[in-house]
Design a protein around this motif. Structure first.
Motif, PDB file in Angstrom:
ATOM      1  N   LEU A 168       1.196  -1.257  -0.277  1.00  0.00           N
ATOM      2  CA  LEU A 168      -0.087   0.155  -0.090  1.00  0.00           C
ATOM      3  C   LEU A 168       1.065   0.974  -0.216  1.00  0.00           C
ATOM      4  N   GLU A 169       2.280   1.277   0.477  1.00  0.00           N
ATOM      5  CA  GLU A 169       2.906   2.535   0.543  1.00  0.00           C
ATOM      6  C   GLU A 169       3.582   2.155  -0.595  1.00  0.00           C
ATOM      7  N   GLN A 170       3.696   1.604  -1.763  1.00  0.00           N
ATOM      8  CA  GLN A 170       4.304   1.581  -2.031  1.00  0.00           C
ATOM      9  C   GLN A 170       3.373   2.360  -3.630  1.00  0.00           C
ATOM     10  N   LEU A 171       2.682   1.710  -3.475  1.00  0.00           N
ATOM     11  CA  LEU A 171       1.091   2.356  -4.434  1.00  0.00           C
ATOM     12  C   LEU A 171       1.167   3.725  -4.250  1.00  0.00           C
ATOM     13  N   ARG A 172       1.084   4.107  -2.500  1.00  0.00           N
ATOM     14  CA  ARG A 172       1.076   5.023  -2.741  1.00  0.00           C
ATOM     15  C   ARG A 172       2.271   6.332  -3.311  1.00  0.00           C
ATOM     16  N   MET A 173       3.268   5.619  -3.079  1.00  0.00           N
ATOM     17  CA  MET A 173       4.658   6.647  -3.560  1.00  0.00           C
ATOM     18  C   MET A 173       4.727   6.823  -4.895  1.00  0.00           C
ATOM     19  N   ASP A 174       4.477   5.762  -5.734  1.00  0.00           N
ATOM     20  CA  ASP A 174       3.892   5.932  -7.005  1.00  0.00           C
ATOM     21  C   ASP A 174       2.730   6.334  -8.010  1.00  0.00           C
ATOM     22  N   GLY A 175       1.788   6.811  -6.389  1.00  0.00           N
ATOM     23  CA  GLY A 175       0.431   8.066  -6.957  1.00  0.00           C
ATOM     24  C   GLY A 175      -0.277   7.465  -7.632  1.00  0.00           C
ATOM     25  N   LEU A 176      -0.551   5.853  -7.090  1.00  0.00           N
ATOM     26  CA  LEU A 176      -1.621   4.978  -7.744  1.00  0.00           C
ATOM     27  C   LEU A 176      -2.387   4.857  -6.237  1.00  0.00           C
ATOM     28  N   GLY A 192     -11.234   9.379   5.040  1.00  0.00           N
ATOM     29  CA  GLY A 192     -10.921   8.608   5.771  1.00  0.00           C
ATOM     30  C   GLY A 192     -10.428   7.919   4.815  1.00  0.00           C
ATOM     31  N   ALA A 193     -10.731   6.993   3.611  1.00  0.00           N
ATOM     32  CA  ALA A 193     -10.493   5.772   3.487  1.00  0.00           C
ATOM     33  C   ALA A 193      -9.284   5.940   2.724  1.00  0.00           C
ATOM     34  N   LEU A 194      -8.519   4.512   2.099  1.00  0.00           N
ATOM     35  CA  LEU A 194      -6.693   4.605   1.413  1.00  0.00           C
ATOM     36  C   LEU A 194      -7.926   3.843   0.029  1.00  0.00           C
ATOM     37  N   TRP A 195      -7.356   5.025  -1.516  1.00  0.00           N
ATOM     38  CA  TRP A 195      -8.457   4.423  -2.624  1.00  0.00           C
ATOM     39  C   TRP A 195      -7.455   3.778  -2.813  1.00  0.00           C
ATOM     40  N   PHE A 196      -7.461   3.001  -4.117  1.00  0.00           N
ATOM     41  CA  PHE A 196      -6.311   2.451  -5.746  1.00  0.00           C
ATOM     42  C   PHE A 196      -7.012   3.452  -6.269  1.00  0.00           C
ATOM     43  N   ALA A 197      -6.546   3.991  -7.594  1.00  0.00           N
ATOM     44  CA  ALA A 197      -6.849   4.729  -8.276  1.00  0.00           C
ATOM     45  C   ALA A 197      -7.057   3.616 -10.059  1.00  0.00           C
ATOM     46  N   SER A 198      -7.426   2.973  -9.721  1.00  0.00           N
ATOM     47  CA  SER A 198      -7.252   1.795 -11.083  1.00  0.00           C
ATOM     48  C   SER A 198      -8.160   2.287 -12.075  1.00  0.00           C
ATOM     49  N   THR A 199      -8.846   3.288 -11.876  1.00  0.00           N
ATOM     50  CA  THR A 199      -9.637   4.155 -13.498  1.00  0.00           C
ATOM     51  C   THR A 199      -7.949   4.619 -14.424  1.00  0.00           C
ATOM     52  N   ARG A 200      -7.390   4.530 -13.528  1.00  0.00           N
ATOM     53  CA  ARG A 200      -5.879   5.147 -14.245  1.00  0.00           C
ATOM     54  C   ARG A 200      -5.328   3.675 -15.188  1.00  0.00           C
ATOM     55  N   TYR A 201      -6.627   1.903 -15.243  1.00  0.00           N
ATOM     56  CA  TYR A 201      -5.669   1.201 -15.633  1.00  0.00           C
ATOM     57  C   TYR A 201      -7.183   1.102 -16.339  1.00  0.00           C
ATOM     58  N   GLY A 202      -8.008   1.568 -16.759  1.00  0.00           N
ATOM     59  CA  GLY A 202      -9.716   0.636 -17.687  1.00  0.00           C
ATOM     60  C   GLY A 202     -10.642   0.397 -16.673  1.00  0.00           C
ATOM     61  N   ASP A 203     -10.579   0.757 -15.112  1.00  0.00           N
ATOM     62  CA  ASP A 203     -11.494   0.502 -14.192  1.00  0.00           C
ATOM     63  C   ASP A 203     -12.567   1.661 -14.498  1.00  0.00           C
ATOM     64  N   ASP A 204     -14.111   0.782 -14.175  1.00  0.00           N
ATOM     65  CA  ASP A 204     -15.088   1.573 -13.866  1.00  0.00           C
ATOM     66  C   ASP A 204     -15.246   2.814 -12.995  1.00  0.00           C
ATOM     67  N   LYS A 205     -14.556   2.075 -11.392  1.00  0.00           N
ATOM     68  CA  LYS A 205     -14.255   3.395 -10.525  1.00  0.00           C
ATOM     69  C   LYS A 205     -12.778   3.157  -9.788  1.00  0.00           C
ATOM     70  N   ASP A 206     -13.040   3.619  -8.916  1.00  0.00           N
ATOM     71  CA  ASP A 206     -11.586   3.724  -8.191  1.00  0.00           C
ATOM     72  C   ASP A 206     -11.634   2.974  -7.223  1.00  0.00           C
ATOM     73  N   ARG A 207     -11.315   2.339  -6.035  1.00  0.00           N
ATOM     74  CA  ARG A 207     -11.650   1.394  -5.117  1.00  0.00           C
ATOM     75  C   ARG A 207     -11.112   1.240  -3.607  1.00  0.00           C
ATOM     76  N   VAL A 208     -11.513   0.841  -2.418  1.00  0.00           N
ATOM     77  CA  VAL A 208     -10.917   1.159  -1.156  1.00  0.00           C
ATOM     78  C   VAL A 208     -10.027  -0.101  -1.178  1.00  0.00           C
ATOM     79  N   LEU A 209      -8.992   0.249  -0.454  1.00  0.00           N
ATOM     80  CA  LEU A 209      -7.656  -0.227  -0.409  1.00  0.00           C
ATOM     81  C   LEU A 209      -8.016  -0.366   1.325  1.00  0.00           C
TER      82      LEU A 209
END
Length: 552
Positions: free
Chosen positions: A270-278, A284-301
């Motif tokens: 999770l920290e690596q994803l954060r450092m990569d800007g993803l 109050g939650a941590l999100w994965f920027a999955s829409t950058r890779y074609g997902d229909d919405k970002d996802r909660v981590l």
């Protein structure tokens, strides 16, 4: 396979002439209509633009040049339609296949196509909250057979089971067992609303009581829950391991989710994803920027209450997979995970891989029937047929073959009564009986003093009838089927092939006497062909994890 290889080599000079190679769009396959020969290619369409000629003209040029070669293995080559080239191979070519099969034995059809490519196949991976049911069995047969086929085709394969031994379901298991334990002590308890209600939970509670006595009743609640959870999980996992072993399924690696979390791998990912800007914080939650890779919405981590989602652990798990050096990761999931595929493909890209490095195979539900009537199943309610019970009733061979008889994402009807019948309506019996029938024939030959001689081309030349050539061509297709099954990660291609080959053998057997064929030479020729069929049936069944009995 020999036919494909031979014709590719024959056609290679034409590709070299224009600096081209075989592409995914270049086909070489049997035409739908047998009148058009044994194999046909659309190669001229591939060459047309580069050559500056229309496809039909290219075909005609190729036809003339191939005829000038005078290769005795090529009986006929002709141009057809707007630019197809049709090939008919000489009977001697097909007859030669018997010698190849008998010489190579169990290695026939094997290939180095995979080139040692490292592949991980993760399958079953059921929560250790109860016995394996038939849905798990279908995924187990699929994953194990796929691993066998990939290894046979030159891949380096590791099979893995991911233990979901952390999270809510495991807590519910512990609470369910503890509640039944307390009931056995005569206590009045409120059973967990979403708890597991099967009879196996009562058995686990009795086992816990037999081992630990009544002392858990005096422990703090959380300690008692942890004790019940660990005991139940260990017992269930031992049962799962035994069921898989009995089902002829091997997992080389058992990977624990709780270990992943305890060792800090999830937080590091999770920290690596954060450092990569993803990964980013919001509400109050941590999100994965999955829409950058074609997902229909970002996802909660990580949820706002601090708890991790399944996705967080799964991304960390796949990061670990790729870090172990696998070129291809194959996940086999239940069809209810369809919506999860996109976000895991996005995760693979976030981890620096291309989407194709992660392949997900979805396995549809199994409708268990008894004499045509569906059996209702619910894991949590404890109403289900376990894999062990099904195998005890119909046998491992029947269960595995039926599970592999259809494409994995198609619904499957499994009729217990049908697969127990020793009739030609039973698919696994149909194929196994073809193998046993040949061995019965060979035994009878030995009893009557017929020696099995090494066939010569002159003797095999007697196999020139339509039914002979049909069988011989089917034998040659074994390698092509394995190439297709490995390339598409679809073992059902092999089960379909074996059913077809068995059908041809049964028809041949009833219309073409073998031991009473007439001349000793024809007897030897037909025996040799039957031996080759038995070899391919045995090899194919082994790749499905199904036995090839010599007597039935």
């Amino acid at each position: 396979m020999r036919a494909q290889t031979y014709l590719r080599e024959l056609l290679k000079p034409f590709l070299d002439e224009y600096g081209l190679q075989w592409t995914a769009g270049t086909t070489l396959e049997p035409p739908r209509d047998k009148r058009f020969g044994d194999l046909a290619t659309n190669m001229a369409f591939t060459l047309s633009k580069t050559a500056g000629k229309n496809p039909r003209q290219i075909c005609q040029d190729m036809e003339q040049r191939l005829k000038l070669l005078g290769d005795p293995r090529l009986a006929m080559v002709e141009t057809a339609g707007p630019g197809f080239l049709n090939f008919t191979l000489a009977p001697a070519f097909w007859q030669q296949g018997i010698l190849v099969i008998l010489e190579q034995g169990d290695l026939y059809g094997q290939s180095d196509l995979g080139g040692g490519r490292r592949v991980q196949v993760e399958f079953v991976s059921a929560n250790p909250t109860g016995p394996l049911h038939i849905g798990h069995g279908r995924g187990a047969a699929l994953g194990d057979s796929l691993a066998r086929i990939l290894r046979f085709m030159g891949h380096s394969v590791t099979t893995e089971y991911y233990l979901n031994d952390a999270g809510r379901q495991m807590r519910l298991l512990g609470a369910s067992v503890l509640a039944r334990y307390q009931e056995l002590l005569g206590q009045h308890v409120v059973f967990p609303e979403d708890g597991y209600k099967g009879d196996y939970i009562r058995g686990l509670a009795q086992g816990l009581l037999d081992r630990d006595g009544e002392r858990l009743a005096e422990w703090p609640e959380q300690e008692a829950l942890d004790r019940a959870r660990e005991y139940a999980m260990d017992r269930i996992l031992a049962g799962i391991r035994q069921d898989l072993q009995d089902f002829r399924v091997e997992h080389q690696v058992w990977f624990s989710e709780s270990d992943l979390i305890r060792e800090g791998a999830v937080e590091r990912t999770l920290e690596q994803l954060r450092m990569d800007g993803l990964a980013y914080d919001q509400d109050g939650a941590l999100w994965f920027a999955s829409t950058r890779y074609g997902d229909d919405k970002d996802r909660v981590l990580r949820k706002s209450d601090g708890s991790l989602t399944y996705l967080a652990s799964d991304i960390a798990y796949h990061a670990d997979k790729f870090a172990r050096g696998f070129d291809l990761v194959v996940d086999i999931w239940g069809a209810d995970h369809h919506g999860y595929v996109g976000r895991m493909k996005a995760a693979a890209q976030a981890l620096g891989r291309v989407p194709e490095d992660l392949q997900v195979i979805l396995v549809q539900l199994v409708n268990l029937l008894r004499a045509g009537e569906q059996i209702a199943m619910s894991t949590r309610a404890g109403e289900f047929e376990t894999l062990a019970d099904v195998c005890a009733e119909v046998g491992t061979d029947a269960a595995r073959f039926i599970f592999l008889s259809r494409k994995s994402d198609s619904h499957l009807d499994f009729d217990l009564e049908l697969v127990k019948r020793q009739t030609m309506d039973n698919p696994v019996y149909y194929v196994q009986y073809a193998h046993a029938r040949i061995h019965s024939l060979l035994a009878k030959a030995a009893e009557t003093g017929v020696d099995l001689l090494q066939p010569t081309p002159e003797i095999l030349a007697l196999l020139d009838g339509e039914a002979d050539l049909e069988l011989l061509k089917s034998l040659d297709q074994f390698g092509d089927v394995l190439v297709s099954a490995s390339a598409t990660l679809s073992p059902h291609h092999l089960s379909h092939y074996l059913l077809d080959l068995a059908g041809k053998l049964h028809r041949y057997y009833t219309t073409h006497p073998v031991l009473a064929a007439g001349s000793p030479e024809l007897v030897q020729a037909r025996l040799a062909m039957c031996r080759a069929v038995a070899q391919v049936l045995r090899s194919g069944l082994d790749l499905l994890g199904v036995a090839a009995p010599q007597k039935m």
